[in-house]
Design an enzyme around this catalytic site. Structure first.
Site, PDB file in Angstrom:
ATOM      1  CG  HIS A  31     -12.445  -6.216   1.013  1.00  0.00           C
ATOM      2  ND1 HIS A  31     -13.451  -6.567   0.142  1.00  0.00           N
ATOM      3  CD2 HIS A  31     -12.593  -4.897   1.242  1.00  0.00           C
ATOM      4  CE1 HIS A  31     -14.166  -5.482  -0.152  1.00  0.00           C
ATOM      5  NE2 HIS A  31     -13.664  -4.463   0.492  1.00  0.00           N
ATOM      6  CD  GLU A  42     -25.500 -11.644 -13.234  1.00  0.00           C
ATOM      7  OE1 GLU A  42     -26.101 -12.581 -13.778  1.00  0.00           O
ATOM      8  OE2 GLU A  42     -25.620 -11.349 -12.032  1.00  0.00           O
TER       9      GLU A  42
END
Ligand code: BJW
Ligand code: ZN
Length: 271
Positions: free
Chosen positions: A126, A245
């Site tokens: 990016h 997570e």
């Protein structure tokens, strides 16, 4: 979906040892322990704006001053940050095993911390906060000036009470090439823009041939990067995710190691 997912670090290390081509695909989570906010979640705001609403060509067209303030702030934060144990574990792994295996780091991050940690075979999908691109002649240059121009000195504070941005366009960074003088923009892939062809090709080639892939600190929601590891898993590569997570891609992977990657990676990548 993988039939039986594992968190057995010894089993992962066996697979890594036997591998010939390794890709490490990283996202904002790897820099979180260096104090750089991630995109999604509480830290993903600057002033009242969600980062994703400023990282667009439309936002730059409408208010280049505001977008440059945002990037000036991020350049200054990242310049003061230091690579953490996760970045270092990756760089050390490459320097130890880079002669016997092909090791490629593909990062979605623009903060330059992998390079500063010593990673050599790096693909920055990016772009990079310290590169500019001229909107007129398209020249890409490395620029580490702080501030990048006089008018941005003391600007970019993240305070939510600051409204608007009024730096005249002529005072924003401009191309120094004679006969050009175009407005510069950050050399970063914004939403709705295509990734640079050559960069995407290099990343896809590494993904297509790796036998082990580590997916580190990414929410796996931004395309095309989000499909790289699930595609590798579906053609048989062993993929291990390191995150605090689960993500939407977690069920696709063979291994899942929950926890801050500054702790999990040094263990996973040690001999
Ligand atoms: C930890 C941790 C710790 C925390 N340890 N873990 C197909 C379907 C739908 C949409 C599209 C599609 N193809 C393309 C699109 C459009 C769009 C897109 O994907 N949108 C989605 C949001 C739906 N993609 C594009 O526009 C791309 N262009 C493109 O594909 O062109 C062709 C095309 C266009 C349109 C349609 C179709 C084709 C370009 C994407 C460029 C992304 N640019 C950004 C901004 C850069 C600017 C800047 O930095 O200022 O890049 S977006 C932002 O997200 C940034 C990141 O690189 C990227 C990924 O985020 P990342 O790294 O995953 O961060 P977070 O914050 O999301 O997650 C952090 C994770 O770390 C979390 O999981 C935490 O739990 C974890 N974590 N601490 C381990 N200590
Ligand atoms: Zn120019």
């Amino acid at each position: 979906m993988i039939a039986r997912q594992s968190s057995d670090i010894a089993k992962f290390k066996e697979a890594l040892k036997a591998s010939k081509q390794v890709v490490i695909l990283s996202g904002a989570g790897i820099s979180a322990e260096s104090g750089i906010p991630t995109f999604r979640g509480a830290g993903g705001y600057w002033r009242k704006y969600q980062a994703s609403s400023l990282a667009t060509p439309e936002a730059f067209r409408n208010n280049p001053s505001l977008v440059w303030e945002f990037y000036h702030y991020r350049r200054e934060v990242a310049a003061k940050a230091q690579p953490n144990l996760g970045h270092k574990a990756i760089a050390d792994y490459e320097s130890k095993h880079g002669t016997e295996k092909i090791i490629t780091v593909i990062t979605q991050n623009v903060d330059g911390l992998h390079e500063r940690a010593g990673t050599k075979n790096l693909i920055e999908l990016h772009g990079n906060l310290y590169k500019t691109r001229c909107t007129k002649c398209k020249e890409v240059l490395v620029n580490k000036d702080s501030p990048i121009c006089e008018a941005l000195a003391d600007r970019g504070a993240p305070d939510v009470n600051i409204v608007g941005s009024d730096i005249p366009v002529k005072s924003l960074p401009h191309c120094k090439k004679p006969n050009c003088s175009g407005l510069l923009r950050p050399h970063i892939v914004w939403f709705g823009e295509s990734l640079e062809h050559a960069v995407l090709e290099r990343a896809e080639a590494a993904m297509a041939t790796c036998d082990v892939c580590l997916v580190v600190g990414t929410s796996s929601v931004v395309y095309p990067a989000a499909m790289f590891a699930p595609q590798a898993a579906s053609r048989g590569a062993i993929v291990a995710e390191f995150n605090i997570e689960p993500t939407p891609a977690t069920p696709d992977f063979h291994f899942y190691f929950e926890g801050p990657c500054g702790t999990t990676l040094p263990e996973a990548l040690s001999d």
